[in-house]
Design an enzyme around this catalytic site. Structure first.
Site, PDB file in Angstrom:
ATOM      1  N   SER A  83       0.855  -1.187   0.000  1.00  0.00           N
ATOM      2  CA  SER A  83       0.000   0.000   0.000  1.00  0.00           C
ATOM      3  C   SER A  83       0.891   1.237   0.000  1.00  0.00           C
ATOM      4  O   SER A  83       2.054   1.166   0.437  1.00  0.00           O
ATOM      5  CB  SER A  83      -0.894   0.004   1.244  1.00  0.00           C
ATOM      6  OG  SER A  83      -1.555   1.245   1.401  1.00  0.00           O
ATOM      7  N   TYR A 122      -2.034  -0.540  10.584  1.00  0.00           N
ATOM      8  CA  TYR A 122      -2.038  -0.882   9.163  1.00  0.00           C
ATOM      9  C   TYR A 122      -0.728  -0.468   8.501  1.00  0.00           C
ATOM     10  O   TYR A 122      -0.124  -1.239   7.741  1.00  0.00           O
ATOM     11  CB  TYR A 122      -3.224  -0.189   8.481  1.00  0.00           C
ATOM     12  CG  TYR A 122      -3.373  -0.531   7.017  1.00  0.00           C
ATOM     13  CD1 TYR A 122      -3.756  -1.807   6.622  1.00  0.00           C
ATOM     14  CD2 TYR A 122      -3.141   0.425   6.025  1.00  0.00           C
ATOM     15  CE1 TYR A 122      -3.899  -2.127   5.282  1.00  0.00           C
ATOM     16  CE2 TYR A 122      -3.288   0.118   4.688  1.00  0.00           C
ATOM     17  CZ  TYR A 122      -3.664  -1.164   4.322  1.00  0.00           C
ATOM     18  OH  TYR A 122      -3.799  -1.482   2.992  1.00  0.00           O
TER      19      TYR A 122
END
Length: 263
Positions: free
Chosen positions: A132, A145
């Site tokens: 990501s 995350y």
């Protein structure tokens, strides 16, 4: 690497991004092994595009081992499965932290270790990690995350240095805000004007390009977001102040609240 006839394991194939990746790889002629927690969704996808189904929960170490054993030898692994991990750290229980770490980081590393050994023995193969942009730039309400995605990206880049000279490619694909499917879409946050998105099909195309061209890293985002990400790696404090002014706190908390049920 030519994808036709290659055996590909895709984790997280029940989600929107995983399904888009599966459809694109099947269109390229790959033979698929689809895995995820929801057997019914996997069976439906396999009925549409073909492929073998192995339902497994990657938060369970025994299930990870079973998946590796039942899959057999594969040519390519696409490590796509992930939990959102959004929200402030104090809102997480220890079990929820463990689950995010197990699915987002431990399982991809363990599967890579298992499937990588025969790839190294024959001098061919490829591992793709869906990381990501959060693995490059941190945002509010996303510390857990970001930790998993930064770890996954770092693992991919380091592993590439070890394995690429031995004939096994390793790539990190780093999506930004993806519409229609995936964590941003599921979170329901509203982006400020000028911050663009990409599609699940764009992510799937990046996976194919990473394998075919043996790319170390591909960011899937509009040019403006790519540029702001680069700026944030150079001047993180300044970039964070600018991001807060355009609503990064609001967006991050909206996404975290919309994804809370997925912990």
């Amino acid at each position: 690497m030519n994808l036709r006839g290659k055996s590909v394991l895709i984790t997280g194939a029940t989600g929107g991004l995983g399904q888009a990746i599966a459809r694109r790889l099947r269109a390229e002629g790959a033979d698929l092994i689809l895995t995820g927690r929801r057997a019914g969704v996997l069976e439906g996808l396999a009925g549409e595009i073909g492929g073998r189904v192995i339902a497994a929960d990657l938060a369970d170490a025994a299930e990870v081992e079973r998946l590796a054993k039942e899959s057999g030898d594969v040519d390519i692994v696409v490590a796509n499965a992930a939990l959102p991990g959004g929200g402030v750290l104090e809102s997480y229980t220890t079990d929820e932290i463990d689950r995010a770490l197990d699915i987002n980081l431990r399982a991809p590393i363990v599967l890579t270790r298992v499937f990588g050994e025969p790839m190294l023995a024959r001098g061919s193969g490829h591992i793709v990690f869906i990381s990501s942009l959060s693995g490059k730039v941190a945002a509010p309400a996303s510390s857990l995350y970001s930790a998993t995605k930064l770890g996954l990206r770092g693992f991919a880049l380091g592993l590439r240095e070890d394995w690429n000279p031995r004939g096994v490619g390793v790539s990190s694909v780093n999506p930004g805000f993806i519409r229609d499917a995936g964590m941003f879409a599921d979170g329901g946050a509203q982006l400020p004007p000028g911050v663009g998105t990409r599609t699940p099909e764009d992510v799937a195309a990046a996976v194919v390009r990473a394998i075919r061209d043996n790319k170390a890293e591909i960011d899937v985002a509009p040019p403006v977001l790519k540029a702001s990400t680069l700026f944030a790696t150079i001047a993180p404090q300044t970039a964070a102040r600018v991001a807060r002014r355009i609503g990064s706190d609001r967006i991050a908390h909206q996404m975290a609240e919309g994804q809370r049920h997925n912990r």
